[in-house]
Design an enzyme around this catalytic site. Structure first.
Site, PDB file in Angstrom:
ATOM      1  N   ASP A  15       0.815  -1.224   0.000  1.00 39.84           N
ATOM      2  CA  ASP A  15       0.000   0.000   0.000  1.00 39.84           C
ATOM      3  C   ASP A  15       0.844   1.268   0.000  1.00 39.84           C
ATOM      4  O   ASP A  15       0.645   2.165   0.827  1.00 39.84           O
ATOM      5  CB  ASP A  15      -0.940   0.012   1.217  1.00 39.84           C
ATOM      6  CG  ASP A  15      -1.720  -1.270   1.376  1.00 39.84           C
ATOM      7  OD1 ASP A  15      -2.147  -1.824   0.354  1.00 39.84           O
ATOM      8  OD2 ASP A  15      -1.893  -1.731   2.523  1.00 39.84           O
ATOM      9  N   GLU A 187     -11.051   1.111  -3.297  1.00 37.02           N
ATOM     10  CA  GLU A 187     -10.421   1.484  -2.020  1.00 37.02           C
ATOM     11  C   GLU A 187      -9.134   2.248  -2.312  1.00 37.02           C
ATOM     12  O   GLU A 187      -8.801   2.522  -3.461  1.00 37.02           O
ATOM     13  CB  GLU A 187     -10.133   0.225  -1.200  1.00 37.02           C
ATOM     14  CG  GLU A 187      -9.291  -0.795  -1.917  1.00 37.02           C
ATOM     15  CD  GLU A 187      -9.274  -2.168  -1.245  1.00 37.02           C
ATOM     16  OE1 GLU A 187      -9.954  -2.350  -0.236  1.00 37.02           O
ATOM     17  OE2 GLU A 187      -8.572  -3.045  -1.758  1.00 37.02           O
TER      18      GLU A 187
END
Length: 532
Positions: A15, A187
């Site tokens: 991420d 997301e």
């Protein structure tokens, strides 16, 4: 020309969020249940990166005791504005089931080294928050909106709300500004502003083998956002043979000379099988804007490249080898090591109790979600070796210390010294094969190996792809292989629960526990790790 070789952050570094301050680049990545929280790497050439800080290092910022495997710190966002670094993060208290207890926070600091502030609580409406600083000084939080009532997908859009730093709170009403593409599971939103356009960069398709980076844009920060003509700008799902898989979760940075690069997560599955023992790693791609102002990979198409051209004019040097060789001679734990969940490391280990040693205080079992005395570092290549040395003298089978390859409480191999109940010591192998949630143990040795009652024992392991082999030595004696070869592939995102339920990577380190209540400690006087 020397190329940037992907991945740029090897081993579990998921991420990624990138930002630039002058000539310095920083990437923040998720740490999940590992403490301290958030890894921040620094570079000046986009190729060579150094881990410089884990800012969430005290209880007021992060306490993950009791949180499940792959809970904790999800998808941080690091930005720089107004003379401060701004770090947004989720502490995922619960991810199982329809509810998601995803608490989002903000901390700031005048430099990467700190001091980092106590957190500002933002919301718990969904995970993967980010902060956008507009040209007019206003700031906007975006995150996934999670609606537990929706079936089969609880995604209810990307929601935006203004943040007032003077009042240290969100203001105004949250509003859904983007609904994503048909890929779903939208997301990881990041808003960037380039050339008068606001670009919404999101992760879609789940973090498995259908993962993507999607893009939309608007002339207004709050939309409406128009999807990219191709919907996605990066994915590996169309090339199952590529060594770079599961590509997604992008974030774009502009260089000082007006070039653009995008970081993204990816994984390198073991050759021939879809198991990612190294977890999700960080790669980088060069991005160009087409004549219509849409970002696209510089090499064309959507597939990530193994090698990327560096920014013009930068002298890119060779990569440094990843190795750990420590004798624990300082009072600070080397930065490559982490431990699990607890903001009270003094309850788990000490570098002062016995100078020149790492002392582990036997706490709860290797399956605990609360206090584990486990200190470890990431595996960063498929072939590696690790060694440690200890004179631990447990008294019973309930007191154990040793060398461990650990993914989570359901996936590990543990070369363990325990007491034999007769005043001696013995060596066994304890494994958990990835069964979830039962976490049943297996024991590779039919009979434990007897050890001298006192003296140093060296413990080692060698991993080569899917094969893990333990070894040991008494004092300065020769190494002896112990037990059969073990399946290293279970120590992966895909092992057990599956690719969309496990999010970290394999660690190798030292562990101890004491279920007998006897104040058992284990001293380790060295630890080494090297890739092969």
């Amino acid at each position: 020309m020397t190329k940037i070789v992907n991945p740029i952050l090897r081993g579990f570094n998921a991420d990624p969020a990138i930002c630039r301050v002058g000539d310095d680049y920083y990437i923040a990545t998720s740490t999940f249940e590992w403490f301290p929280g958030v890894q921040i790497h620094h570079s000046r050439d986009l190729k060579n990166w150094e881990l410089v800080k884990r800012p969430l290092d005290r209880a007021s910022q992060l306490d993950m005791r009791g949180e499940q495997d792959s809970g904790g710190v999800w998808a941080p966002c690091l930005t720089y504005a107004d003379g401060l670094f701004w770090l947004i993060y989720t502490d995922m208290k619960r991810a199982e089931g329809d509810f998601k207890d995803a608490f989002n926070y903000l901390v700031t600091a005048p430099s990467i080294e700190g001091p980092w502030s106590d957190p500002v609580y933002l919301n718990a409406s969904g995970f993967d928050p980010s902060l956008f600083h507009d040209d007019n000084g206003r700031k906007y939080l975006t995150n996934q909106l999670w609606d537990y009532r929706r079936k089969p997908s609880a995604f209810a859009g990307i929601v935006m709300q203004e943040y007032d730093h003077t009042r240290r709170k969100l203001i105004g009403e949250p509003r859904v500004v983007y609904h994503g593409t048909p890929a779903g599971i939208t997301e990881g939103p990041h808003i960037h502003k380039f050339n008068g356009w606001y670009y919404m960069i999101t992760a879609e398709g789940g973090t498995g083998y259908n993962h993507t980076v999607s893009c939309a844009r608007s002339k207004s920060v709050d939309g409406p956002y128009e999807n990219h003509p191709d919907l996605h700008i990066l994915t590996s799902r169309n090339d199952p043979q590529s060594p770079i898989q599961r590509s997604g979760h992008g974030c774009i940075v502009e260089t000082a000379d007006g070039e653009y690069y995008m970081t993204h997560l990816m994984s390198r599955p073991l050759p021939g099988i879809r198991r990612s023992v190294l977890g999700r790693e960080t790669s980088i791609q060069k991005v160009d804007f087409d004549a219509d102002g849409w970002p696209r990979l510089a090499g064309g198409g959507m597939a990530p490249s193994l090698e990327v051209d560096p920014p013009q004019g930068l002298d890119v040097g060779p990569e440094k080898a990843d190795a750990t060789d420590t004798s624990f001679d300082t009072l600070d734990l080397p930065i490559e090591f982490q431990w699990l969940r607890s903001p009270e490391p003094e309850r788990l280990f000490s570098l002062a109790a016995r100078p020149g040693h790492l002392r582990l205080f036997g706490r709860q079992s290797i399956g605990s979600w609360f206090e584990q005395a486990l200190v470890a570092r990431r595996q960063t290549e498929f072939a590696c070796a690790a060694e440690t040395e200890t004179d631990a003298t447990p008294k019973t089978f309930q007191q154990i210390a040793g060398l461990i390859a650990y993914y989570n409480r359901s996936k590990f191999h543990y070369l363990a010294i325990s007491g034999d109940g007769k005043g001696g010591r013995e060596l066994s192998i304890i494994s958990c094969n990835g069964a979830w949630p039962e976490s049943s143990l297996t024991f590779a040795l039919g009979t434990a190996v007897a050890l001298p009652a006192t003296g140093n024992i060296r413990l080692g392991l060698d991993i080569d792809g899917v094969v893990l082999q333990f070894r040991y030595a008494v004092e300065a004696g020769d190494w002896v292989k112990i037990g059969p070869t073990l399946d290293a592939s279970i120590l992966s995102d895909e092992g057990g629960r599956g690719v969309n339920g496990s999010f970290t990577g394999n660690f190798i380190g030292m562990a101890a526990y004491d279920l007998a209540g006897g104040d058992f400690t284990a001293d380790f006087d060295s630890f080494s790790y090297k890739n092969r």
